[in-house]
Design a protein around this motif. Structure first.
Motif, PDB file in Angstrom:
ATOM      1  N   ALA A 152       0.809  -1.209   0.000  1.00  0.00           N
ATOM      2  CA  ALA A 152       0.000   0.000   0.000  1.00  0.00           C
ATOM      3  C   ALA A 152       0.853   1.275   0.000  1.00  0.00           C
ATOM      4  O   ALA A 152       0.319   2.368  -0.155  1.00  0.00           O
ATOM      5  N   LEU A 153       2.151   1.131   0.169  1.00  0.00           N
ATOM      6  CA  LEU A 153       3.033   2.283   0.236  1.00  0.00           C
ATOM      7  C   LEU A 153       3.390   2.790  -1.162  1.00  0.00           C
ATOM      8  O   LEU A 153       3.436   2.023  -2.121  1.00  0.00           O
ATOM      9  N   HIS A 154       3.674   4.074  -1.236  1.00  0.00           N
ATOM     10  CA  HIS A 154       4.143   4.672  -2.476  1.00  0.00           C
ATOM     11  C   HIS A 154       5.461   3.995  -2.860  1.00  0.00           C
ATOM     12  O   HIS A 154       6.274   3.661  -1.989  1.00  0.00           O
ATOM     13  N   PRO A 155       5.726   3.791  -4.160  1.00  0.00           N
ATOM     14  CA  PRO A 155       6.960   3.109  -4.580  1.00  0.00           C
ATOM     15  C   PRO A 155       8.247   3.743  -4.048  1.00  0.00           C
ATOM     16  O   PRO A 155       9.196   3.037  -3.719  1.00  0.00           O
ATOM     17  N   ARG A 156       8.279   5.057  -3.952  1.00  0.00           N
ATOM     18  CA  ARG A 156       9.481   5.715  -3.429  1.00  0.00           C
ATOM     19  C   ARG A 156       9.686   5.379  -1.949  1.00  0.00           C
ATOM     20  O   ARG A 156      10.812   5.165  -1.510  1.00  0.00           O
ATOM     21  N   LYS A 199       6.176  16.883   7.771  1.00  0.00           N
ATOM     22  CA  LYS A 199       5.172  17.860   8.215  1.00  0.00           C
ATOM     23  C   LYS A 199       5.097  19.040   7.243  1.00  0.00           C
ATOM     24  O   LYS A 199       4.021  19.556   6.961  1.00  0.00           O
ATOM     25  N   GLN A 200       6.260  19.459   6.741  1.00  0.00           N
ATOM     26  CA  GLN A 200       6.296  20.596   5.826  1.00  0.00           C
ATOM     27  C   GLN A 200       5.589  20.307   4.506  1.00  0.00           C
ATOM     28  O   GLN A 200       5.047  21.215   3.887  1.00  0.00           O
ATOM     29  N   VAL A 201       5.612  19.054   4.067  1.00  0.00           N
ATOM     30  CA  VAL A 201       5.039  18.705   2.760  1.00  0.00           C
ATOM     31  C   VAL A 201       3.770  17.865   2.890  1.00  0.00           C
ATOM     32  O   VAL A 201       3.319  17.259   1.908  1.00  0.00           O
ATOM     33  N   ALA A 202       3.175  17.862   4.065  1.00  0.00           N
ATOM     34  CA  ALA A 202       2.016  16.995   4.333  1.00  0.00           C
ATOM     35  C   ALA A 202       0.880  17.198   3.330  1.00  0.00           C
ATOM     36  O   ALA A 202       0.155  16.250   3.007  1.00  0.00           O
ATOM     37  N   ALA A 203       0.726  18.388   2.814  1.00  0.00           N
ATOM     38  CA  ALA A 203      -0.374  18.668   1.879  1.00  0.00           C
ATOM     39  C   ALA A 203       0.060  18.582   0.412  1.00  0.00           C
ATOM     40  O   ALA A 203      -0.738  18.871  -0.477  1.00  0.00           O
ATOM     41  N   VAL A 204       1.310  18.174   0.169  1.00  0.00           N
ATOM     42  CA  VAL A 204       1.824  18.128  -1.194  1.00  0.00           C
ATOM     43  C   VAL A 204       1.895  16.672  -1.655  1.00  0.00           C
ATOM     44  O   VAL A 204       2.714  15.900  -1.156  1.00  0.00           O
ATOM     45  N   PRO A 205       1.054  16.283  -2.606  1.00  0.00           N
ATOM     46  CA  PRO A 205       1.080  14.889  -3.049  1.00  0.00           C
ATOM     47  C   PRO A 205       2.312  14.578  -3.911  1.00  0.00           C
ATOM     48  O   PRO A 205       2.791  15.430  -4.659  1.00  0.00           O
ATOM     49  N   GLU A 206       2.808  13.358  -3.761  1.00  0.00           N
ATOM     50  CA  GLU A 206       3.922  12.896  -4.589  1.00  0.00           C
ATOM     51  C   GLU A 206       3.404  12.623  -5.992  1.00  0.00           C
ATOM     52  O   GLU A 206       2.396  11.938  -6.156  1.00  0.00           O
ATOM     53  N   THR A 207       4.076  13.166  -6.981  1.00  0.00           N
ATOM     54  CA  THR A 207       3.622  12.996  -8.370  1.00  0.00           C
ATOM     55  C   THR A 207       4.561  12.132  -9.194  1.00  0.00           C
ATOM     56  O   THR A 207       4.285  11.863 -10.359  1.00  0.00           O
ATOM     57  N   GLU A 217       6.339   5.667   6.498  1.00  0.00           N
ATOM     58  CA  GLU A 217       5.044   5.047   6.188  1.00  0.00           C
ATOM     59  C   GLU A 217       3.915   6.072   6.306  1.00  0.00           C
ATOM     60  O   GLU A 217       3.034   6.136   5.446  1.00  0.00           O
ATOM     61  N   ALA A 218       3.977   6.887   7.368  1.00  0.00           N
ATOM     62  CA  ALA A 218       2.948   7.906   7.567  1.00  0.00           C
ATOM     63  C   ALA A 218       2.987   8.967   6.466  1.00  0.00           C
ATOM     64  O   ALA A 218       1.956   9.559   6.130  1.00  0.00           O
ATOM     65  N   ALA A 219       4.163   9.191   5.898  1.00  0.00           N
ATOM     66  CA  ALA A 219       4.318  10.213   4.858  1.00  0.00           C
ATOM     67  C   ALA A 219       4.123   9.648   3.454  1.00  0.00           C
ATOM     68  O   ALA A 219       4.265  10.396   2.477  1.00  0.00           O
ATOM     69  N   SER A 220       3.812   8.388   3.330  1.00  0.00           N
ATOM     70  CA  SER A 220       3.671   7.770   2.011  1.00  0.00           C
ATOM     71  C   SER A 220       2.659   8.539   1.175  1.00  0.00           C
ATOM     72  O   SER A 220       1.555   8.843   1.633  1.00  0.00           O
ATOM     73  N   LEU A 231       8.177  14.030  -0.327  1.00  0.00           N
ATOM     74  CA  LEU A 231       9.300  14.250   0.581  1.00  0.00           C
ATOM     75  C   LEU A 231      10.488  14.908  -0.112  1.00  0.00           C
ATOM     76  O   LEU A 231      11.397  15.400   0.555  1.00  0.00           O
ATOM     77  N   GLY A 232      10.479  14.932  -1.414  1.00  0.00           N
ATOM     78  CA  GLY A 232      11.529  15.628  -2.156  1.00  0.00           C
ATOM     79  C   GLY A 232      11.281  17.124  -2.237  1.00  0.00           C
ATOM     80  O   GLY A 232      12.113  17.870  -2.738  1.00  0.00           O
ATOM     81  N   GLY A 233      10.160  17.575  -1.712  1.00  0.00           N
ATOM     82  CA  GLY A 233       9.768  18.971  -1.838  1.00  0.00           C
ATOM     83  C   GLY A 233      10.279  19.893  -0.751  1.00  0.00           C
ATOM     84  O   GLY A 233      10.050  21.101  -0.804  1.00  0.00           O
ATOM     85  N   ALA A 234      10.951  19.360   0.245  1.00  0.00           N
ATOM     86  CA  ALA A 234      11.505  20.199   1.310  1.00  0.00           C
ATOM     87  C   ALA A 234      12.898  19.672   1.646  1.00  0.00           C
ATOM     88  O   ALA A 234      13.179  18.478   1.486  1.00  0.00           O
ATOM     89  N   HIS A 235      13.737  20.561   2.116  1.00  0.00           N
ATOM     90  CA  HIS A 235      15.133  20.219   2.388  1.00  0.00           C
ATOM     91  C   HIS A 235      15.545  20.663   3.782  1.00  0.00           C
ATOM     92  O   HIS A 235      14.955  21.585   4.347  1.00  0.00           O
ATOM     93  N   PHE A 236      16.591  20.006   4.277  1.00  0.00           N
ATOM     94  CA  PHE A 236      17.216  20.394   5.538  1.00  0.00           C
ATOM     95  C   PHE A 236      18.719  20.219   5.330  1.00  0.00           C
ATOM     96  O   PHE A 236      19.151  19.240   4.737  1.00  0.00           O
TER      97      PHE A 236
END
Length: 178
Positions: free
Chosen positions: A5-9, A69-77, A132-135, A139-144
């Motif tokens: 059920a997880l995103h491939p990445r 948390k920073q990208v929680a509303a940004v879907p992986e495309t 898993e929670a961020a699937s 996650l590539g949309g924010a950096h640290f």
């Protein structure tokens, strides 16, 4: 969450983390108290290396959670693999290049291998749970910023945790073989 059920990445990253953790469990399973104190030259002892792995893994988990948390509303495309995004940082022979660890991730407690290995296992489980929670989020949309490699995204931080662990497993095996 079932792996399918997880995103491939996320599956790719979790697979790398799980394999590295499995290698660590095998490597640390039979280390004796005498072996924990072994070192080469003025380098860290086996126990200090394992403690360092645990400290770094805990930090990577916190960073990935914050990025999520920073990208929680940004879907992986994208479904493109992400492991190759760290190729430019790969060291072909990890025993060749010594990297001085920043103060914040140096071993300090003098904990035995079993204790640090348990901390690393718990940190790895938290990191995987955060992934898993961020699937499905980007996650590539924010950096640290990483203290050596500069800005890394959430995928890269998680993958780097696996690479870091493997690098130090080479170090542990080298120390034990000496």
């Amino acid at each position: 969450m079932p792996t399918s059920a997880l995103h491939p990445r996320i599956r790719e990253v979790i697979s790398a983390l799980t394999e590295a953790q499995r290698e660590m469990e095998v490597c640390c399973a039979d280390i004796t108290p005498e072996q924990e104190l072994r070192r080469i030259g003025d380098g860290w002892t086996v126990a200090q290396v394992v403690e360092h792995i645990a400290v770094v893994d805990g930090g990577a988990g916190r960073i990935v959670s914050n990025i999520a948390k920073q990208v929680a509303a940004v879907p992986e495309t994208s479904d493109d693999p992400v492991a190759s995004s760290l190729d430019r940082y790969r060291v072909p022979d990890p025993s060749f290049r010594k990297v001085v660890a920043p103060e914040m991730v140096r071993p300090m407690s003098g904990a035995p291998v079993a204790e640090s290995a348990a901390r690393a296992r718990e940190s790895r489980a938290r990191l995987i749970a955060a992934l898993e929670a961020a699937s499905g989020t980007a996650l590539g949309g924010a950096h640290f910023p990483h203290p050596i490699f500069g800005p890394l995204d959430g995928y890269q931080w998680a993958l780097l945790a696996a690479q870091h662990q493997r690098r130090h497993l080479v170090q542990i095996r080298t120390i034990l073989a000496s």
